[in-house]
Scaffold this motif. Structure first.
Motif, mmCIF file in Angstrom:
data_model
loop_
_atom_site.group_PDB
_atom_site.id
_atom_site.type_symbol
_atom_site.label_atom_id
_atom_site.label_comp_id
_atom_site.label_asym_id
_atom_site.label_seq_id
_atom_site.Cartn_x
_atom_site.Cartn_y
_atom_site.Cartn_z
ATOM 1 N N GLN A 180 21.865 -1.912 -6.273
ATOM 2 C CA GLN A 180 22.918 -2.672 -5.596
ATOM 3 C C GLN A 180 23.265 -3.931 -6.385
ATOM 4 O OE1 GLN A 180 24.134 -0.414 -3.301
ATOM 5 N NE2 GLN A 180 24.363 -2.191 -1.955
ATOM 6 N N LYS A 181 22.218 -4.553 -6.870
ATOM 7 C CA LYS A 181 22.441 -5.779 -7.634
ATOM 8 C C LYS A 181 23.260 -5.466 -8.881
ATOM 9 C CE LYS A 181 18.021 -7.529 -5.945
ATOM 10 N NZ LYS A 181 16.578 -7.668 -6.259
ATOM 11 N N ASN A 217 14.701 -4.599 3.867
ATOM 12 C CA ASN A 217 15.300 -4.306 2.572
ATOM 13 C C ASN A 217 15.218 -2.844 2.171
ATOM 14 O OD1 ASN A 217 16.836 -6.137 1.247
ATOM 15 N ND2 ASN A 217 15.084 -7.396 0.694
ATOM 16 N N ASP A 271 22.478 -7.279 -1.217
ATOM 17 C CA ASP A 271 22.240 -7.520 -2.636
ATOM 18 C C ASP A 271 23.495 -7.373 -3.483
ATOM 19 O OD1 ASP A 271 19.393 -7.981 -2.465
ATOM 20 O OD2 ASP A 271 19.186 -5.862 -2.001
ATOM 21 N N LEU A 293 18.659 -5.813 5.950
ATOM 22 C CA LEU A 293 18.812 -5.871 4.505
ATOM 23 C C LEU A 293 19.508 -7.130 4.053
ATOM 24 C CD1 LEU A 293 20.143 -2.802 5.510
ATOM 25 C CD2 LEU A 293 19.337 -2.397 3.203
ATOM 26 N N SER A 330 17.006 -14.449 -1.131
ATOM 27 C CA SER A 330 17.260 -13.189 -0.431
ATOM 28 C C SER A 330 16.834 -13.282 1.033
ATOM 29 C CB SER A 330 16.554 -12.042 -1.136
ATOM 30 O OG SER A 330 15.238 -12.412 -1.467
ATOM 31 N N SER A 336 13.169 -0.366 -0.215
ATOM 32 C CA SER A 336 14.200 -0.025 -1.180
ATOM 33 C C SER A 336 14.563 1.445 -1.189
ATOM 34 C CB SER A 336 13.762 -0.421 -2.591
ATOM 35 O OG SER A 336 13.694 -1.805 -2.665
ATOM 36 N N SER A 340 17.715 -1.456 -4.101
ATOM 37 C CA SER A 340 18.259 -2.815 -4.078
ATOM 38 C C SER A 340 18.567 -3.280 -5.503
ATOM 39 C CB SER A 340 17.339 -3.766 -3.316
ATOM 40 O OG SER A 340 16.341 -4.288 -4.133
#
Lengths: 333, 333
Positions: free
Chosen positions: B198-199, B151, B166, B163, B293, B124, B195
């Motif tokens: 990003q979500k 990721n 996300d 990755l 994921s 991350s 990450s």
DNA sequence: GAAGCTCTTGTAAGCCCTTACAACCTGTTA
DNA sequence: TAACAGGTTGTAAGGGCTTACAAGAGCTTC
């Protein structure tokens, strides 16, 4: 950048540099400081292969387990890795799968890395195993390095075992259910491994002692997958049980889920006890009562023995840890 | 038993034995057979340390992850280990913990083992990280061996990233919730990692696009532990939300459990989507909808790149995999 | 029959450390 | 002053493998 260059730069011989690397008392403090500074300035790290050759050890421990994706083994691996690292050892991991032949290959293969010791997790072997000779490869391995079994028992030179007393734990779990008045206790298991067999024996002993007959139809084996449990319950129009003792939390969680769907009140109609006290247990609703098989404790014991052993000291070749029932909401108070 | 003894017994030179070990085409089949037989009869295994010294490689890959007890990482480790082993490499595992300093030490330490490549799981990182320089150690590592991030994304020579997208996954998860008429969607996360950010961005983008204002009070961070979620919900007498998008299944499972206890009907009153599609998701009741994921896919990609790279072939330095929503019972149909 | 070729094998140097043994230095002691 | 002890350092011989280079064996070719 090798030991020669460092020696050159520090104005000493390679022997001295080597001694500094190994923090030998033969070197004067003054020299040590000087050499260390040169090593840092050039950020030099001794070549582990050459070191391995010389010392015949690379400070590495082999970790073999059937499957790290299993929460129980993952916790064990995490615990072992951390502690061993702090002690100066790194771990080579090998996920063997459950098949006996694969386990054998795993051990043979990992031994070729000249590890200093081998830890086998979730091995579930036993001397009184009807197929006892299939664990012979463990004894073979023990001729080369000390072998530590977590939750497995094999008698032998250089083999050390740390086990949860599954028999007792199962006995007391079943007793607990009996104490609360349950008489039709389903024993649900996913394997015929040594430890699963111990659990079954404990379960049966508790019943017998309470004068409750052991019913063959209440001893069931199925895969430790939620859909296997679902299918199992679907096939049983009415579940003639008032309690379940499962050898894995996954099984127990499945029973809980599908019994509830069917309208059973838990624990009133159906009490449930799982095993291993995994992360799943607290996610269930109601929270699952479960036997804590104390992986962490077992790992600590193995680590302590391992340290002793690596220092040539004597070690108990068998240590039992008592599993303990964690009472949550799927059993009565 | 070493190469000299084998050479002696087979009546050849050590060079020939070495060539047989390495299956060199320079040796005649007849000689190979003879030497192989002698090796087997004495069950000889070449010394890996000496081999490492000569080849400057022990066929070992370093695996660094914060915590193998986490199901996501455990699945990744299991997958990587198996495939790499089949390709002839063993894995050294290092569970670093989450602290940045510890991750740095982890990488530095494992590099000393002269691994052939490094895989960092659940890192991350990101270039646009406000603390971008804290990932500098990854670039340092990449000077020594190829580094593969699962990721995580860091631009750099010899760094390769796989990755899950996300942002997109979160975007479509939130869109799904919006499509079913939800307007008050809680974003629940356990970290401010790249990450997770990003979500959040994906979630916000979906809302904005649907003309739904992003409410700060519906963005909540808490620990990924069931009791943290319980406490969180306890503190919120009435949850002013009709849906939850959580960045971890553990969080989603907690919400599901405690919202139900409070009498909320799921998904009617509250729709829930988790993330990672872990083993937990199917144990929930109703089964948890979750973004897959695709760890396995990411691992496969890393493994393929790694093989190419170790053969000196060029490799994409960034590959995205689309996460996909697994629709189960906590979202509407 | 000599030259040249290919296939196979061997010799020896190198990889980078550890450590037994020898040697040296400094300071005591007789 | 010589002998000696203790502390420190260096020399050199491994440890077990890989591989560049040399060389021998068995052919073919002219």
């Amino acid at each position: 950048m090798n030991i020669y260059e460092i020696a050159e730069l520090a104005g000493v011989s390679i022997a001295t540099v080597s001694r500094v690397i190994n923090d030998s008392p033969l070197v004067s403090e003054k020299t040590k400081l000087r050499v260390r500074r040169v090593m840092e300035e050039n950020d030099y790290t001794p070549n582990v292969f050459a070191r391995g050759l010389g010392l015949n050890s690379m400070k590495t421990i082999g970790l073999v387990c059937p499957d790290v994706a299993d929460n129980y083994m993952a916790r064990a691996v995490a615990c072992l890795e951390r502690d061993l690292r702090e002690y100066g050892y790194n771990c080579i991991l090998y996920c063997s799968g459950y098949a006996w032949e694969d386990r054998r290959i795993a051990v043979r293969t990992i031994l070729q890395k000249r590890i200093d010791a081998l830890v086998v997790i979730g091995s579930s072997y036993a001397d009184d195993d009807p197929d006892a000779e299939r664990v012979e490869y463990i004894r073979e391995a023990a001729k080369q390095v000390p072998v530590f079994l977590i939750n497995g028992y094999i008698r032998g030179e250089n083999i050390f075992c740390a086990l949860c007393s599954d028999y007792e734990a199962a006995y007391s779990a079943a007793s607990e259910l009996l104490r609360s008045g349950r008489r039709k206790i389903l024993f649900l298991s996913d394997s015929h491994s040594y430890s699963a067999n111990q659990k079954r024996s404990g379960y049966e002993a508790a019943l017998r002692e309470a004068g409750v007959p052991v019913r063959e139809d209440l001893v069931i084996y199925t895969r430790n997958r939620i859909d296997s449990v679902r299918d199992l319950l679907l096939e049983m129009p009415q579940l003639d049980a008032d309690a379940v003792f499962a050898t894995e939390d996954g099984l127990a969680a499945g029973v809980l889920k599908y019994a509830k769907r069917r309208g059973a009140a838990v624990p009133k109609d159906l009490a449930i006890i799982g095993y291993n006290n995994s992360e799943l247990a607290v996610c269930c609703d109601p929270e699952l009562s479960s036997v804590d098989s104390r992986v962490d404790r077992l790992c600590k014991i193995v680590i302590d023995s391992l340290k002793l052993r690596l220092n040539g000291k004597p070690v108990n070749d068998r240590v039992y840890v008592k599993g303990c029932l964690i009472r949550r909401m799927t059993t009565d108070f």
